[in-house]
Design an enzyme around this catalytic site. Structure first.
Site, mmCIF file in Angstrom:
data_model
loop_
_atom_site.group_PDB
_atom_site.id
_atom_site.type_symbol
_atom_site.label_atom_id
_atom_site.label_comp_id
_atom_site.label_asym_id
_atom_site.label_seq_id
_atom_site.Cartn_x
_atom_site.Cartn_y
_atom_site.Cartn_z
ATOM 1 C CG HIS A 177 -31.814 32.581 -24.623
ATOM 2 N ND1 HIS A 177 -30.805 32.991 -23.722
ATOM 3 C CD2 HIS A 177 -32.954 32.733 -24.053
ATOM 4 C CE1 HIS A 177 -31.400 33.272 -22.699
ATOM 5 N NE2 HIS A 177 -32.787 33.304 -22.672
ATOM 6 C CD GLU A 211 -31.432 32.466 -17.646
ATOM 7 O OE1 GLU A 211 -31.101 32.778 -18.603
ATOM 8 O OE2 GLU A 211 -32.536 33.049 -17.350
ATOM 9 C CE1 TYR A 248 -37.984 29.084 -18.300
ATOM 10 C CE2 TYR A 248 -39.336 30.694 -17.242
ATOM 11 C CZ TYR A 248 -38.608 30.323 -18.216
ATOM 12 O OH TYR A 248 -38.508 31.171 -19.289
ATOM 13 C CG ASP A 283 -34.724 39.276 -17.836
ATOM 14 O OD1 ASP A 283 -33.865 38.413 -17.706
ATOM 15 O OD2 ASP A 283 -35.637 39.343 -18.745
ATOM 16 C CG HIS A 297 -33.773 29.565 -19.741
ATOM 17 N ND1 HIS A 297 -34.870 29.877 -19.168
ATOM 18 C CD2 HIS A 297 -33.401 30.526 -20.456
ATOM 19 C CE1 HIS A 297 -34.938 30.983 -19.513
ATOM 20 N NE2 HIS A 297 -34.026 31.589 -20.143
HETATM 21 C C1 FUC Z 1 -34.226 34.672 -19.830
HETATM 22 C C2 FUC Z 1 -34.415 36.227 -19.987
HETATM 23 C C3 FUC Z 1 -34.882 36.748 -21.030
HETATM 24 C C4 FUC Z 1 -35.812 36.223 -21.523
HETATM 25 C C5 FUC Z 1 -35.814 34.450 -21.704
HETATM 26 C C6 FUC Z 1 -36.990 33.907 -21.912
HETATM 27 O O1 FUC Z 1 -33.038 34.260 -20.041
HETATM 28 O O2 FUC Z 1 -33.207 36.737 -19.419
HETATM 29 O O3 FUC Z 1 -35.366 38.201 -20.896
HETATM 30 O O4 FUC Z 1 -37.152 36.289 -21.195
HETATM 31 O O5 FUC Z 1 -35.110 34.156 -20.465
#
Ligand code: FUC
Length: 325
Positions: A85, A289, A156, A225, A154
Site C-alpha cells: 500500500h 478495492e 470497509y 484477499d 480502502h
Molecule cells: C488489503 C489486503 C491486505 C491487507 C490490507 C490491510 O488490501 O489485501 O492483505 O490486509 O488490506
C-alpha cells in the site's frame, strides 16, 4: 474536522488526512455502511488496516521492478521483504488540501520524485461526488516522469446495520473469470481461472459459504484477499454487487479499473477500536478495492499496465451505488 456531503438519499463523511471516507449513510434506513475507527485521531496516528483511506501510489503488494531497463527498489514496509500500500508513508498517510462544491469534495496532495522508491513526482487528487443514490470516485494524477500509478479507496463495508454481525452472511457477485494467485507473502504472481474453485463469485453466493474451503490460495491468505481481473465491458464495467440478507441493503460497484481486490477483513482483530464502541474481529467488514493490476511490472502478462507519464493522464473512475431492496 469532518466534511459532509448530503443529498436526499445519502450522507457521506470525510476527513482530510488520507482523504478518508469515514461514514456513508443510507438515509432511508439510517444505516452507515462504512466501518471505521472510533477515534478520528487513529486515522492520523497509524490507521490499522488502512481503514477507509486513499491508497497509493501503488495499491497492494509489489517488489522491486524494472521500468524501461532501469531497476527500481521499492521502500519495503513489510518485514523488509516487499512494499504494501505505497510504502512507509503512502497516500493514506498524507494531509490533503480540500475543495468543496455543492455535491462534491476534492482532496489533493503530491508525492516527490523517488518517494517510496517510485520514479517521478506526482500531483494527484480524488474527487468524491454524490449523484442520487451513487457516490462517484474520480482519481486524477499527473506524473512528471514515466511511472506506475494504481490508487484505490480502502473502504470497509458492512451492510448489516450492525457491525457486530459479520460480513460472512453477505452475498457477493464478482464479475471476474480470473484472479491473481498469491505467493506465500501474499504477493500476486500470475492469473488463474476462478472456475471450479471457491474463489468463483460469478453467481452471487454468501461469503461464508466457501471461505474455509480446503484450497491452497484461501489457506495462504486466511480467507479471501485476492485481486480479481474484472471482465471489462466498455469504459465502465459492473464489477461487484454486495448484499446483506439482514437489511436488504445492496451495494453495486462499477469501475473503469482492471482489478478489484476482494479482502474479507481476515486480519481485523480486537486491537481495532471501531466506531460504536466495538472491538474489531475477523470478517467484521470487507473491502472491494478497485485498482490497477497489483505488482504489474513483475507479472509478464500485465507489464504494460499502470504506466503513466507526463502525456498520459491518470483518470480512473469508480461508482458505488446503494439500493435498499
Ligand atoms: C488489503 C489486503 C491486505 C491487507 C490490507 C490491510 O488490501 O489485501 O492483505 O490486509 O488490506
Amino acid at each position: 474536522m469532518t466534511y459532509i456531503l448530503k443529498n436526499e438519499h445519502l450522507e457521506a463523511h470525510f476527513i482530510s488526512f488520507g482523504a478518508c471516507i469515514v461514514k456513508l449513510i443510507d438515509l432511508k434506513t439510517g444505516i452507515n455502511i462504512i466501518v471505521g475507527h472510533e477515534d478520528m485521531e487513529t486515522y492520523r496516528k497509524n490507521n490499522p488496516g488502512y481503514m477507509n483511506a486513499i491508497i497509493g501510489r501503488h495499491s497492494g503488494r509489489i517488489t522491486d521492478f524494472y521500468l524501461d531497463g532501469k531497476r527500481h527498489e521499492v521502500a519495503k514496509n513489510i518485514n523488509g521483504i516487499y512494499q504494501l500500500h505505497g510504502g512507509f508513508k503512502g497516500f493514506n498517510a498524507k494531509e490533503y488540501s480540500v475543495e468543496v462544491g455543492e455535491d462534491w469534495i476534492k482532496f489533493s496532495a503530491s508525492a516527490e520524485d523517488g518517494e517510496e522508491g517510485f520514479p517521478g513526482a506526482v500531483a494527484f487528487s480524488v474527487t468524491y461526488r454524490l449523484r442520487g443514490r451513487e457516490l462517484h470516485l474520480l482519481y486524477e494524477a499527473e506524473p512528471t516522469k514515466k511511472t506506475i500509478l494504481s490508487l484505490t479507496n480502502h473502504a470497509y463495508f458492512n451492510l448489516n446495520g450492525d457491525p457486530e454481525k459479520s460480513i460472512l452472511n453477505h452475498e457477493l457477485f464478482l464479475n471476474a473469470d480470473r484472479y491473481l494467485m498469491l505467493d506465500e507473502n501474499f504477493i500476486p504472481y500470475g492469473a488463474a481461472l476462478v472456475e471450479n474453485t471457491p474463489l468463483d463469485f460469478r453467481k452471487m453466493k454468501p461469503i461464508g459459504q466457501d471461505i474455509n474451503a480446503n484450497f491452497e490460495q484461501l489457506k495462504i491468505a486466511g480467507g479471501f484477499d485476492h485481486p480479481y481481473l474484472v471482465n471489462r465491458a466498455g469504459e465502465m464495467s459492473h464489477v461487484a454487487t454486495l448484499r446483506s440478507p439482514l437489511t436488504g441493503l445492496s451495494l453495486e460497484v462499477h469501475s473503469t479499473e482492471d482489478v478489484v481486490v476482494f479482502y474479507a477483513g481476515n486480519m481485523i482483530n480486537e486491537d481495532y477500536r471501531i466506531a460504536g464502541g466495538i472491538r474489531g474481529y475477523k470478517n467484521m467488514a470487507l473491502c472491494l478495492e478497485t485498482q490497477g493490476v497489483p505488482n504489474s511490472p513483475n507479472i509478464p502478462e500485465f507489464a504494460d499496465r499502470n504506466l503513466y507519464g507526463p502525456n498520459e493522464k491518470y483518470t480512473p473512475k469508480t461508482v458505488w451505488k446503494l439500493a435498499d431492496n
